[in-house]
Design a protein around this motif. Structure first.
Motif, PDB file in Angstrom:
ATOM      1  N   ARG A 107       0.841  -1.187   0.000  1.00 34.48           N
ATOM      2  CA  ARG A 107       0.000   0.000   0.000  1.00 34.48           C
ATOM      3  C   ARG A 107       0.876   1.236   0.000  1.00 34.48           C
ATOM      4  NH1 ARG A 107       0.580   2.629   4.723  1.00 34.48           N
ATOM      5  NH2 ARG A 107       1.340   1.426   6.491  1.00 34.48           N
ATOM      6  N   LYS A 108       0.279   2.378  -0.333  1.00 37.29           N
ATOM      7  CA  LYS A 108       0.989   3.646  -0.270  1.00 37.29           C
ATOM      8  C   LYS A 108       0.732   4.309   1.069  1.00 37.29           C
ATOM      9  CE  LYS A 108       2.216   5.201  -4.715  1.00 37.29           C
ATOM     10  NZ  LYS A 108       2.521   6.406  -5.442  1.00 37.29           N
ATOM     11  N   HIS A 109       1.610   5.226   1.453  1.00 37.62           N
ATOM     12  CA  HIS A 109       1.435   5.981   2.688  1.00 37.62           C
ATOM     13  C   HIS A 109       0.468   7.134   2.470  1.00 37.62           C
ATOM     14  CE1 HIS A 109       4.564   4.230   5.248  1.00 37.62           C
ATOM     15  NE2 HIS A 109       5.230   4.039   4.139  1.00 37.62           N
ATOM     16  N   ALA A 110      -0.182   7.548   3.553  1.00 38.86           N
ATOM     17  CA  ALA A 110      -1.048   8.722   3.529  1.00 38.86           C
ATOM     18  C   ALA A 110      -0.209   9.976   3.798  1.00 38.86           C
ATOM     19  CB  ALA A 110      -2.132   8.574   4.588  1.00 38.86           C
ATOM     20  N   PHE A 111      -0.830  11.126   3.704  1.00 39.76           N
ATOM     21  CA  PHE A 111      -0.227  12.429   4.033  1.00 39.76           C
ATOM     22  C   PHE A 111       0.883  12.851   3.073  1.00 39.76           C
ATOM     23  CE2 PHE A 111      -1.501  10.397   8.086  1.00 39.76           C
ATOM     24  CZ  PHE A 111      -2.607  11.182   8.355  1.00 39.76           C
ATOM     25  N   LYS A 112       0.796  12.501   1.801  1.00 46.02           N
ATOM     26  CA  LYS A 112       1.825  12.887   0.838  1.00 46.02           C
ATOM     27  C   LYS A 112       1.231  13.733  -0.287  1.00 46.02           C
ATOM     28  CE  LYS A 112       5.920  12.895  -0.949  1.00 46.02           C
ATOM     29  NZ  LYS A 112       6.369  12.152  -2.053  1.00 46.02           N
ATOM     30  N   SER A 113      -0.046  14.160  -0.159  1.00 47.82           N
ATOM     31  CA  SER A 113      -0.683  14.818  -1.300  1.00 47.82           C
ATOM     32  C   SER A 113      -0.613  16.334  -1.268  1.00 47.82           C
ATOM     33  CB  SER A 113      -2.137  14.375  -1.404  1.00 47.82           C
ATOM     34  OG  SER A 113      -2.826  14.683  -0.211  1.00 47.82           O
ATOM     35  N   HIS A 114      -0.741  16.960  -0.096  1.00 44.07           N
ATOM     36  CA  HIS A 114      -0.720  18.425  -0.045  1.00 44.07           C
ATOM     37  C   HIS A 114      -0.229  18.877   1.325  1.00 44.07           C
ATOM     38  CE1 HIS A 114      -4.539  18.814   2.314  1.00 44.07           C
ATOM     39  NE2 HIS A 114      -4.683  17.598   1.851  1.00 44.07           N
ATOM     40  N   ILE A 115      -0.049  20.181   1.478  1.00 41.44           N
ATOM     41  CA  ILE A 115       0.541  20.802   2.682  1.00 41.44           C
ATOM     42  C   ILE A 115       1.905  20.162   2.963  1.00 41.44           C
ATOM     43  CG2 ILE A 115       0.124  21.626   5.026  1.00 41.44           C
ATOM     44  CD1 ILE A 115      -2.805  20.950   4.681  1.00 41.44           C
ATOM     45  N   LEU A 116       2.761  20.193   1.954  1.00 37.76           N
ATOM     46  CA  LEU A 116       4.061  19.537   2.065  1.00 37.76           C
ATOM     47  C   LEU A 116       5.157  20.474   2.556  1.00 37.76           C
ATOM     48  CD1 LEU A 116       3.890  17.506  -1.252  1.00 37.76           C
ATOM     49  CD2 LEU A 116       3.474  16.668   1.040  1.00 37.76           C
ATOM     50  N   THR A 117       4.879  21.781   2.650  1.00 36.41           N
ATOM     51  CA  THR A 117       5.930  22.730   3.008  1.00 36.41           C
ATOM     52  C   THR A 117       6.375  22.575   4.451  1.00 36.41           C
ATOM     53  OG1 THR A 117       4.199  24.345   3.449  1.00 36.41           O
ATOM     54  CG2 THR A 117       5.284  24.462   1.316  1.00 36.41           C
ATOM     55  N   LYS A 118       5.460  22.195   5.343  1.00 33.74           N
ATOM     56  CA  LYS A 118       5.823  22.060   6.757  1.00 33.74           C
ATOM     57  C   LYS A 118       6.417  20.694   7.099  1.00 33.74           C
ATOM     58  CE  LYS A 118       1.488  22.832   7.968  1.00 33.74           C
ATOM     59  NZ  LYS A 118       0.262  23.009   8.761  1.00 33.74           N
ATOM     60  N   LYS A 119       6.415  19.771   6.151  1.00 33.19           N
ATOM     61  CA  LYS A 119       6.957  18.434   6.402  1.00 33.19           C
ATOM     62  C   LYS A 119       8.425  18.395   5.979  1.00 33.19           C
ATOM     63  CE  LYS A 119       2.405  16.565   5.719  1.00 33.19           C
ATOM     64  NZ  LYS A 119       1.450  16.248   4.686  1.00 33.19           N
ATOM     65  N   SER A 120       9.217  17.665   6.747  1.00 33.27           N
ATOM     66  CA  SER A 120      10.650  17.622   6.476  1.00 33.27           C
ATOM     67  C   SER A 120      10.934  16.783   5.221  1.00 33.27           C
ATOM     68  CB  SER A 120      11.397  17.032   7.665  1.00 33.27           C
ATOM     69  OG  SER A 120      11.061  15.672   7.826  1.00 33.27           O
ATOM     70  N   LYS A 121      12.123  16.973   4.666  1.00 28.00           N
ATOM     71  CA  LYS A 121      12.525  16.196   3.484  1.00 28.00           C
ATOM     72  C   LYS A 121      12.530  14.713   3.793  1.00 28.00           C
ATOM     73  CE  LYS A 121      15.473  19.141   0.667  1.00 28.00           C
ATOM     74  NZ  LYS A 121      16.828  19.291   0.132  1.00 28.00           N
ATOM     75  N   LYS A 122      13.045  14.372   4.955  1.00 29.61           N
ATOM     76  CA  LYS A 122      13.135  12.964   5.361  1.00 29.61           C
ATOM     77  C   LYS A 122      11.738  12.340   5.453  1.00 29.61           C
ATOM     78  CE  LYS A 122      14.846  10.094   9.137  1.00 29.61           C
ATOM     79  NZ  LYS A 122      15.508  10.121  10.452  1.00 29.61           N
ATOM     80  N   ARG A 123      10.805  13.078   6.038  1.00 27.79           N
ATOM     81  CA  ARG A 123       9.438  12.568   6.191  1.00 27.79           C
ATOM     82  C   ARG A 123       8.775  12.368   4.843  1.00 27.79           C
ATOM     83  NH1 ARG A 123       4.771  15.822   9.542  1.00 27.79           N
ATOM     84  NH2 ARG A 123       3.052  14.412   9.101  1.00 27.79           N
ATOM     85  N   LYS A 124       8.929  13.339   3.936  1.00 26.26           N
ATOM     86  CA  LYS A 124       8.323  13.225   2.603  1.00 26.26           C
ATOM     87  C   LYS A 124       8.952  12.090   1.803  1.00 26.26           C
ATOM     88  CE  LYS A 124       8.866  17.705   1.843  1.00 26.26           C
ATOM     89  NZ  LYS A 124       8.832  19.041   1.221  1.00 26.26           N
ATOM     90  N   ARG A 125      10.254  11.930   1.941  1.00 30.20           N
ATOM     91  CA  ARG A 125      10.950  10.855   1.233  1.00 30.20           C
ATOM     92  C   ARG A 125      10.454   9.493   1.713  1.00 30.20           C
ATOM     93  NH1 ARG A 125      15.701  12.508   2.335  1.00 30.20           N
ATOM     94  NH2 ARG A 125      16.097  11.207   4.140  1.00 30.20           N
ATOM     95  N   ASN A 126      10.324   9.326   3.023  1.00 34.58           N
ATOM     96  CA  ASN A 126       9.875   8.044   3.561  1.00 34.58           C
ATOM     97  C   ASN A 126       8.409   7.762   3.260  1.00 34.58           C
ATOM     98  OD1 ASN A 126      12.367   7.306   4.606  1.00 34.58           O
ATOM     99  ND2 ASN A 126      12.013   8.415   6.508  1.00 34.58           N
ATOM    100  N   LEU A 127       7.600   8.802   3.095  1.00 35.09           N
ATOM    101  CA  LEU A 127       6.199   8.602   2.723  1.00 35.09           C
ATOM    102  C   LEU A 127       6.063   8.153   1.268  1.00 35.09           C
ATOM    103  CD1 LEU A 127       4.464  11.669   4.408  1.00 35.09           C
ATOM    104  CD2 LEU A 127       4.239   9.281   5.061  1.00 35.09           C
ATOM    105  N   GLY A 128       7.072   8.362   0.464  1.00 36.22           N
ATOM    106  CA  GLY A 128       7.007   7.994  -0.944  1.00 36.22           C
ATOM    107  C   GLY A 128       7.142   6.504  -1.189  1.00 36.22           C
ATOM    108  N   TYR A 129       7.722   5.782  -0.228  1.00 42.09           N
ATOM    109  CA  TYR A 129       7.943   4.349  -0.409  1.00 42.09           C
ATOM    110  C   TYR A 129       6.670   3.559  -0.108  1.00 42.09           C
ATOM    111  CZ  TYR A 129      12.816   5.816  -0.150  1.00 42.09           C
ATOM    112  OH  TYR A 129      14.004   6.437  -0.371  1.00 42.09           O
ATOM    113  N   PHE A 130       6.577   2.376  -0.680  1.00 37.09           N
ATOM    114  CA  PHE A 130       5.465   1.486  -0.398  1.00 37.09           C
ATOM    115  C   PHE A 130       5.658   0.827   0.963  1.00 37.09           C
ATOM    116  CE2 PHE A 130       4.741   1.705  -4.948  1.00 37.09           C
ATOM    117  CZ  PHE A 130       3.362   1.676  -5.016  1.00 37.09           C
ATOM    118  N   ALA A 131       4.556   0.426   1.568  1.00 36.57           N
ATOM    119  CA  ALA A 131       4.576  -0.317   2.825  1.00 36.57           C
ATOM    120  C   ALA A 131       3.687  -1.537   2.646  1.00 36.57           C
ATOM    121  CB  ALA A 131       4.057   0.548   3.962  1.00 36.57           C
ATOM    122  N   THR A 132       3.871  -2.542   3.485  1.00 39.30           N
ATOM    123  CA  THR A 132       2.991  -3.707   3.438  1.00 39.30           C
ATOM    124  C   THR A 132       1.874  -3.514   4.456  1.00 39.30           C
ATOM    125  OG1 THR A 132       4.421  -4.857   4.994  1.00 39.30           O
ATOM    126  CG2 THR A 132       4.777  -5.303   2.652  1.00 39.30           C
TER     127      THR A 132
END
Length: 65
Positions: A24-49
């Motif tokens: 599955r994909k992670h949630a919270f990666k679609s909008h309001i990305l300016t306040k999220k850190s690079k590390k957090r956005k990068r890790n949200l991009g990967y798939f999870a089981t």
């Protein structure tokens, strides 16, 4: 007896891996990305089981055995 249809929303959101797990994909990666850190956005991009608790419900939606 009619065939059971696959849930259209589920087939767009989940995919099978080669070993039979459901990813599955992670949630919270679609909008309001300016306040999220690079590390957090990068890790949200990967798939999870998916968790084992949700496995049977999602298999029913995808019409898997």
């Amino acid at each position: 007896m009619p065939k059971i249809k696959t849930n259209s929303g589920a087939k767009k959101r989940f995919a099978l891996t080669g070993t039979g797990k459901i990813k599955r994909k992670h949630a919270f990666k679609s909008h309001i990305l300016t306040k999220k850190s690079k590390k957090r956005k990068r890790n949200l991009g990967y798939f999870a089981t998916i968790s084992t608790a949700d496995r049977s419900n999602i298999k029913k939606l995808l019409v898997l055995k």
